[in-house]
Write a protein that holds these residues in place. Structure first.
Motif, PDB file in Angstrom:
ATOM      1  N   MET A  42      -3.268  -1.286   1.622  1.00  0.00           N
ATOM      2  CA  MET A  42      -1.884  -0.769   0.972  1.00  0.00           C
ATOM      3  C   MET A  42      -0.554  -0.611   2.671  1.00  0.00           C
ATOM      4  O   MET A  42      -1.089  -0.554   3.446  1.00  0.00           O
ATOM      5  CB  MET A  42      -3.413   0.935   1.041  1.00  0.00           C
ATOM      6  N   SER A  43       0.284  -0.572   2.415  1.00  0.00           N
ATOM      7  CA  SER A  43       1.080  -0.503   3.404  1.00  0.00           C
ATOM      8  C   SER A  43       2.023   0.529   2.930  1.00  0.00           C
ATOM      9  O   SER A  43       1.977   1.863   1.568  1.00  0.00           O
ATOM     10  CB  SER A  43       2.695  -1.355   2.812  1.00  0.00           C
ATOM     11  N   LEU A  44       2.362   1.455   3.959  1.00  0.00           N
ATOM     12  CA  LEU A  44       3.747   2.413   3.527  1.00  0.00           C
ATOM     13  C   LEU A  44       4.513   2.810   4.415  1.00  0.00           C
ATOM     14  O   LEU A  44       4.883   1.852   5.070  1.00  0.00           O
ATOM     15  CB  LEU A  44       2.929   4.447   4.687  1.00  0.00           C
ATOM     16  N   THR A  45       5.722   3.604   3.657  1.00  0.00           N
ATOM     17  CA  THR A  45       6.708   3.492   3.971  1.00  0.00           C
ATOM     18  C   THR A  45       7.102   4.761   4.358  1.00  0.00           C
ATOM     19  O   THR A  45       7.552   5.639   3.060  1.00  0.00           O
ATOM     20  CB  THR A  45       7.841   2.874   3.125  1.00  0.00           C
ATOM     21  N   ALA A  46       7.787   5.521   5.068  1.00  0.00           N
ATOM     22  CA  ALA A  46       8.008   6.964   5.096  1.00  0.00           C
ATOM     23  C   ALA A  46       8.845   7.420   6.563  1.00  0.00           C
ATOM     24  O   ALA A  46       9.422   8.492   6.890  1.00  0.00           O
ATOM     25  CB  ALA A  46       6.824   8.049   5.910  1.00  0.00           C
ATOM     26  N   GLU A  63      -5.002  -2.817   9.208  1.00  0.00           N
ATOM     27  CA  GLU A  63      -5.781  -3.373  10.032  1.00  0.00           C
ATOM     28  C   GLU A  63      -4.653  -3.264  11.422  1.00  0.00           C
ATOM     29  O   GLU A  63      -4.728  -3.684  12.352  1.00  0.00           O
ATOM     30  CB  GLU A  63      -5.284  -4.974  10.146  1.00  0.00           C
ATOM     31  N   ASP A  64      -3.445  -2.500  11.307  1.00  0.00           N
ATOM     32  CA  ASP A  64      -2.568  -1.639  12.217  1.00  0.00           C
ATOM     33  C   ASP A  64      -2.889  -0.828  13.217  1.00  0.00           C
ATOM     34  O   ASP A  64      -2.090  -0.480  13.314  1.00  0.00           O
ATOM     35  CB  ASP A  64      -0.883  -1.772  11.278  1.00  0.00           C
ATOM     36  N   GLY A  65      -4.477  -0.270  12.604  1.00  0.00           N
ATOM     37  CA  GLY A  65      -4.281   0.363  13.436  1.00  0.00           C
ATOM     38  C   GLY A  65      -4.435   2.136  13.318  1.00  0.00           C
ATOM     39  O   GLY A  65      -3.740   2.696  14.126  1.00  0.00           O
ATOM     40  N   PHE A  66      -4.061   2.040  11.616  1.00  0.00           N
ATOM     41  CA  PHE A  66      -3.353   3.884  10.906  1.00  0.00           C
ATOM     42  C   PHE A  66      -5.010   4.394  10.061  1.00  0.00           C
ATOM     43  O   PHE A  66      -5.526   3.064   9.982  1.00  0.00           O
ATOM     44  CB  PHE A  66      -2.201   3.454  10.193  1.00  0.00           C
ATOM     45  N   PHE A  97      -0.591  12.962   1.047  1.00  0.00           N
ATOM     46  CA  PHE A  97      -0.828  11.574   2.238  1.00  0.00           C
ATOM     47  C   PHE A  97      -0.778  12.241   2.939  1.00  0.00           C
ATOM     48  O   PHE A  97       0.944  12.485   3.204  1.00  0.00           O
ATOM     49  CB  PHE A  97      -0.292  10.260   1.360  1.00  0.00           C
ATOM     50  N   ALA A  98      -1.319  11.838   3.820  1.00  0.00           N
ATOM     51  CA  ALA A  98      -0.721  11.758   5.398  1.00  0.00           C
ATOM     52  C   ALA A  98      -1.273  10.276   6.307  1.00  0.00           C
ATOM     53  O   ALA A  98      -2.141  10.152   6.029  1.00  0.00           O
ATOM     54  CB  ALA A  98      -1.645  13.651   5.945  1.00  0.00           C
ATOM     55  N   GLN A  99      -0.309  10.302   7.281  1.00  0.00           N
ATOM     56  CA  GLN A  99      -1.042   8.667   8.170  1.00  0.00           C
ATOM     57  C   GLN A  99      -1.377   9.679   9.656  1.00  0.00           C
ATOM     58  O   GLN A  99      -0.295   9.855  10.275  1.00  0.00           O
ATOM     59  CB  GLN A  99       0.010   7.669   8.109  1.00  0.00           C
ATOM     60  N   PHE A 100      -1.602   9.004  10.269  1.00  0.00           N
ATOM     61  CA  PHE A 100      -2.640   9.067  11.786  1.00  0.00           C
ATOM     62  C   PHE A 100      -2.888   8.094  12.102  1.00  0.00           C
ATOM     63  O   PHE A 100      -3.430   7.400  11.780  1.00  0.00           O
ATOM     64  CB  PHE A 100      -3.962  10.062  11.213  1.00  0.00           C
ATOM     65  N   PRO A 101      -2.842   8.408  13.418  1.00  0.00           N
ATOM     66  CA  PRO A 101      -3.728   7.343  14.365  1.00  0.00           C
ATOM     67  C   PRO A 101      -5.160   6.491  13.853  1.00  0.00           C
ATOM     68  O   PRO A 101      -5.884   7.936  13.315  1.00  0.00           O
ATOM     69  CB  PRO A 101      -3.491   7.182  16.165  1.00  0.00           C
ATOM     70  N   ALA A 102      -5.662   6.052  13.985  1.00  0.00           N
ATOM     71  CA  ALA A 102      -6.858   5.431  13.245  1.00  0.00           C
ATOM     72  C   ALA A 102      -7.941   5.535  14.627  1.00  0.00           C
ATOM     73  O   ALA A 102      -8.150   5.043  15.507  1.00  0.00           O
ATOM     74  CB  ALA A 102      -7.476   4.215  12.471  1.00  0.00           C
ATOM     75  N   PRO A 103      -9.082   6.492  14.047  1.00  0.00           N
ATOM     76  CA  PRO A 103      -9.968   6.624  15.439  1.00  0.00           C
ATOM     77  C   PRO A 103     -10.807   6.004  16.222  1.00  0.00           C
ATOM     78  O   PRO A 103      -9.863   4.037  15.126  1.00  0.00           O
ATOM     79  CB  PRO A 103     -11.247   7.227  14.992  1.00  0.00           C
ATOM     80  N   GLU A 147     -13.632   1.899  16.012  1.00  0.00           N
ATOM     81  CA  GLU A 147     -13.868   1.808  14.441  1.00  0.00           C
ATOM     82  C   GLU A 147     -15.494   2.570  14.311  1.00  0.00           C
ATOM     83  O   GLU A 147     -16.247   2.314  12.817  1.00  0.00           O
ATOM     84  CB  GLU A 147     -14.152  -0.010  14.584  1.00  0.00           C
ATOM     85  N   SER A 148     -16.315   3.201  15.930  1.00  0.00           N
ATOM     86  CA  SER A 148     -17.617   3.050  15.719  1.00  0.00           C
ATOM     87  C   SER A 148     -17.319   4.726  14.820  1.00  0.00           C
ATOM     88  O   SER A 148     -18.413   4.975  14.159  1.00  0.00           O
ATOM     89  CB  SER A 148     -17.811   3.144  17.335  1.00  0.00           C
TER      90      SER A 148
END
Length: 175
Positions: free
Chosen positions: A1-5, A67-70, A147-153, A155-156
């Motif tokens: 899934m990709s986002l454009t905002a 995969e981009d860290g989001f 929706f909301a996009q965050f930096p991804a925590p 992997e653990s």
């Protein structure tokens, strides 16, 4: 899934913060409450149902790491009453830069209790929050996809608490 905002989708026209932001490829319609719109999330699952005292309910459907860290969270805001309900101003967040961008869910945060970190909604290069915007109220029995996009925590981290001001916190699973 990709986002454009980062823009309004009008051939490079600048997003003025009054239109709704929706994940790329998802439907967004303006309504009569100041330009907010409906984002159509994947509603096939429910991670949490959060009930507010004023009849507003947030149903969280997905929390997907890419995969981009989001980390993208999708859900549905519901007005469970038979009357119009105003969206709390606290949903916009307290930061001066996001306050100038208009009504949004920029006050939404995620808390990773394991790592003791709080994650805020990301901003684009012009300071606009990467989240649904324009929600000033919900009509009687209205449902609005968000929706909301965050930096991804890390992997653990597989669970985070989701916090939307004026609503109780809930724990959700990250996929």
């Amino acid at each position: 899934m990709s986002l454009t905002a980062c823009g309004s989708g009008d051939d490079g026209a600048k997003d003025d913060g009054a239109s709704s932001s929706a994940p790329s490829g998802e439907k967004s319609n303006d309504d009569d409450n100041g330009g907010g719109g409906d984002t159509v999330p994947d509603t096939s699952q429910t991670l949490a149902t959060i009930n507010g005292n004023d009849g507003i309910q947030l149903v969280v459907h997905t929390a997907v790491r890419d995969e981009d860290g989001f980390l993208t969270v999708t859900g549905t805001l519901k007005n469970t009453t038979g009357e119009r309900v105003g969206a709390p101003i606290s949903w916009n967040g307290d930061e001066s830069q996001v306050r100038r961008t208009g009504r949004s869910l920029a006050g939404l945060t995620l808390v990773d209790k394991k790592e003791k970190k709080r994650y805020y909604v990301l901003r684009d290069t012009e300071g606009y929050p990467l989240t649904t915007t324009g929600i000033s109220s919900l009509k009687a029995n209205e449902n609005i996809g968000v929706f909301a996009q965050f930096p991804a925590p890390p992997e653990s981290t597989t669970q985070v608490d989701i916090l939307l001001p004026a609503l109780p916190a809930a724990t959700i699973e990250i996929s």
